[in-house]
Design a protein around this motif. Structure first.
Motif, mmCIF file in Angstrom:
data_model
loop_
_atom_site.group_PDB
_atom_site.id
_atom_site.type_symbol
_atom_site.label_atom_id
_atom_site.label_comp_id
_atom_site.label_asym_id
_atom_site.label_seq_id
_atom_site.Cartn_x
_atom_site.Cartn_y
_atom_site.Cartn_z
ATOM 1 N N PRO A 171 23.271 -74.114 8.145
ATOM 2 C CA PRO A 171 23.248 -73.417 6.860
ATOM 3 C C PRO A 171 24.030 -72.108 6.885
ATOM 4 O O PRO A 171 24.073 -71.405 7.896
ATOM 5 C CB PRO A 171 21.755 -73.156 6.622
ATOM 6 N N THR A 172 24.641 -71.789 5.765
ATOM 7 C CA THR A 172 25.352 -70.523 5.593
ATOM 8 C C THR A 172 24.527 -69.614 4.692
ATOM 9 O O THR A 172 23.546 -70.043 4.072
ATOM 10 C CB THR A 172 26.728 -70.752 4.962
ATOM 11 N N VAL A 173 24.941 -68.373 4.609
ATOM 12 C CA VAL A 173 24.253 -67.434 3.720
ATOM 13 C C VAL A 173 24.333 -67.911 2.279
ATOM 14 O O VAL A 173 23.358 -67.812 1.512
ATOM 15 C CB VAL A 173 24.863 -66.020 3.856
ATOM 16 N N GLU A 174 25.491 -68.463 1.905
ATOM 17 C CA GLU A 174 25.659 -68.960 0.538
ATOM 18 C C GLU A 174 24.673 -70.090 0.242
ATOM 19 O O GLU A 174 24.097 -70.156 -0.855
ATOM 20 C CB GLU A 174 27.092 -69.446 0.316
ATOM 21 N N ILE A 320 15.653 -70.208 22.786
ATOM 22 C CA ILE A 320 15.312 -70.315 21.366
ATOM 23 C C ILE A 320 15.935 -69.185 20.559
ATOM 24 O O ILE A 320 16.167 -69.335 19.357
ATOM 25 C CB ILE A 320 13.786 -70.342 21.161
ATOM 26 N N LEU A 321 16.223 -68.048 21.201
ATOM 27 C CA LEU A 321 16.882 -66.956 20.480
ATOM 28 C C LEU A 321 18.348 -67.262 20.211
ATOM 29 O O LEU A 321 18.971 -66.632 19.356
ATOM 30 C CB LEU A 321 16.758 -65.645 21.256
ATOM 31 N N ALA A 322 18.903 -68.236 20.942
ATOM 32 C CA ALA A 322 20.295 -68.649 20.719
ATOM 33 C C ALA A 322 20.367 -69.889 19.836
ATOM 34 O O ALA A 322 21.415 -70.531 19.745
ATOM 35 C CB ALA A 322 20.975 -68.927 22.055
ATOM 36 N N SER A 323 19.266 -70.219 19.183
ATOM 37 C CA SER A 323 19.204 -71.414 18.342
ATOM 38 C C SER A 323 20.266 -71.371 17.254
ATOM 39 O O SER A 323 20.436 -70.362 16.570
ATOM 40 C CB SER A 323 17.818 -71.524 17.694
ATOM 41 N N PRO A 324 20.991 -72.473 17.041
ATOM 42 C CA PRO A 324 22.026 -72.491 16.000
ATOM 43 C C PRO A 324 21.452 -72.393 14.590
ATOM 44 O O PRO A 324 22.161 -72.025 13.662
ATOM 45 C CB PRO A 324 22.717 -73.840 16.225
ATOM 46 N N ILE A 325 20.167 -72.724 14.405
ATOM 47 C CA ILE A 325 19.563 -72.644 13.067
ATOM 48 C C ILE A 325 18.899 -71.298 12.819
ATOM 49 O O ILE A 325 18.364 -71.058 11.737
ATOM 50 C CB ILE A 325 18.541 -73.779 12.851
ATOM 51 N N GLU A 326 18.901 -70.413 13.836
ATOM 52 C CA GLU A 326 18.364 -69.055 13.718
ATOM 53 C C GLU A 326 16.904 -69.050 13.268
ATOM 54 O O GLU A 326 16.467 -68.185 12.520
ATOM 55 C CB GLU A 326 19.224 -68.216 12.763
#
Length: 525
Positions: A171-174, A320-326
């Motif tokens: 997901p992006t901010v948009e 988990i802090l490097a998770s791509p889904i944040e």
């Protein structure tokens, strides 16, 4: 409404929108008290009983989902030790605030919440300015809270979608902003229902929340095994391991773990703002606030302990802090439970948080109504309009929708800027509680209701305020060093902005037309 008689309505000079009301025999005891003691006309139906009120109070915390959206703070601040001990320490302070708020709500149960109590606990000549400041801080905090919750819910929903795509979609901010906007509209539609249907919907929430929370903790502990490649940490690690990743000195870094707790255990007076929709609110509202926060405190601590046992490594490229889904907690679900179960629990967290958004919007709309009937807000006549078909302040609901979306549009320009909005939520709300609590203690004008703290009242009140002032310092500090435009905490900017606006509006309008909440029945003043 033929339950009451009214005198003159709002004059053209902008004086408060309350009518002088004479109670009649067909009013409930709570509505008769609303008229005789507090000077307000009953307009809402009292559909909330014990279960619905308790469920509403728990939904505001939404512990299962709120921990999921804020777990990153203690992890960066100090790892497992910060997550576990900060929740325990901060939870005690938060419980003192909740108990102090409950005591005031029992004595003065109106949908104005603690804003209204100023008229009873402060000297008459101080009431207008103190209630003005309290009202503006409270509505700022509630609007920021709705916006923050909707943003968090959007993040959880998109995280579930990302997991279902095997992380090919990120997901992006948009995307977050667009999803958020759609969900805010859904909250507005839900709050356009009558109080009867909202109460029915709310009653079922607590059962779903409790079942999901317990089943998730059991599943995580059962599935985190060496055989599956996810061994559990030891108790020594969970309770003592400290890993500072914030850049701040260790002791100061540790306290940033309080942010997760303070954000989850906040908006204590949300239940107070539906007091005029609760049966016997002088008992049920404070009971729901105190027990609902106790549930959040205990369940949240246990949930944090479980997450720390199964979270794996929090440093390194695969942490988990490097998770791509944040979303660290959603990543824990995936690592321990696998794809399908992680989607289920992430969607469940979204649903729980989404319902909390609906409850928070109901509280905010009632606050807008309450402040407007005292002419505190601009265009007050509009926001006090009650839709006959549903008996709810429709314009106030959709004003909340518009403002929540507008606030979150800040995220399109800067994520740190929108994060500051989330932080200012707790600051503004807690300050709006401390003003009437300190007035209660200092002026000694408080007449307690049926739910009270007895001889421990003053000490609990004072500790609640001291804790709030301490946590406020943390909320305005950047959580990571070095401080850059990307790590700056803009919460103080928003707080100053709203105080500046409310001050200018006071000078140009408020001091001439605003007299504070009504003091009918308070012959001592």
């Amino acid at each position: 409404m033929d339950h009451f008689k009214t005198d003159n309505a709002l004059a053209d000079d902008g004086h408060p929108l309350r009518n002088k009301v004479e109670p009649t025999s067909d009013l409930s005891d709570a509505d008769r008290a609303l008229v005789a003691e507090f000077g307000y006309k009953p307009v809402f139906k009292r559909e909330f009983g014990y279960v619905a009120t308790f469920s509403f109070a728990v939904s505001i915390g939404g512990v299962f989902s709120s921990v999921a959206t804020t777990f990153i703070y203690p992890l960066q601040a100090g790892g497992s030790a910060s997550a576990v001990w900060c929740w325990l320490i901060s939870g005690i302070g938060c419980m003192c605030i909740a108990l102090s708020v409950s005591e005031l709500v029992s004595a003065y149960p109106t949908c104005g919440g603690l804003y209204y109590t100023i008229s009873k606990v402060a000297p008459k000549h101080h009431v207008p300015i103190l209630s003005w400041i309290t009202g503006w801080l409270n509505i700022l905090g509630q609007l920021a809270g709705v916006a923050a919750s909707e943003w968090g819910a959007a993040g959880l929903l998109l995280a579930a979608i990302s997991i279902s795509s095997d992380f090919t979609y990120l997901p992006t901010v948009e995307h977050t902003v667009a999803t958020m906007a759609g969900m805010v509209v859904v909250s507005g539609l839900a709050n356009s229902l009558s109080t009867y249907w909202i109460a029915k919907l709310t009653s079922s929430y607590i059962i779903f929340h409790a079942l999901i929370l317990v089943s998730c903790m059991v599943a995580l502990l059962a599935m985190a095994t060496v055989e599956k490649g996810n061994p559990k940490h030891t108790a020594e690690y969970v309770f003592t391991d400290f890993e500072n990743q914030s850049g701040w000195p260790g002791g100061w870094s540790f306290v940033f773990g309080f942010l997760s707790v303070s954000w989850t255990m906040s908006d204590y007076d949300a239940t107070a703002h539906i007091a005029e929709e609760i049966q016997n609110p002088e008992l049920k509202a404070p009971w729901a606030i105190s027990t609902g926060m106790l549930f959040t405190f205990v369940a949240g601590w246990l949930y944090n302990v479980v997450l720390c046992f199964v979270m794996g490594d929090i440093t390194g490229a695969d942490s988990i802090l490097a998770s791509p889904i944040e979303q660290p907690v959603a990543q824990i679900f995936f690592n321990v439970l696998g794809k399908h179960a992680s989607i289920f629990f992430t969607i469940s967290a979204w649903a729980i948080l989404k319902f909390g958004c609906i409850s928070a919007m109901q509280s905010t709309a009632r606050t807008i109504y309450a402040l407007s009937r005292d002419a505190l807000l601009p265009y007050s006549r509009i926001w006090t309009t009650i839709l006959p078909a549903t008996g709810i302040p429709m314009y106030a609901v959709w004003l909340t929708v518009v403002l929540s979306i507008a606030i979150n549009l800040i995220g399109l320009g800067s994520y740190p800027a929108i994060a500051g909005v989330f932080n200012v939520c707790a600051i503004a709300l807690d300050l709006s509680y401390c003003i009437p609590i300190l007035c209660k203690v200092y002026y000694g004008r408080f007449t307690r209701g049926p739910w009270h703290l007895g001889k421990y009242s003053t000490i609990i009140n004072l500790y609640a305020c001291l804790w709030t002032f301490f946590v406020m310092v943390i909320f305005v500090m950047p959580t990571n060093l070095p401080v850059t435009p990307e790590t700056m905490n803009y919460a103080v900017v928003y707080l100053v902005a709203i105080l500046l606006f409310s001050t200018v509006y006071w000078v140009t309008h408020g001091r001439r037309y605003y007299s504070g909440p009504p003091v009918d029945g308070d012959i001592s003043r």
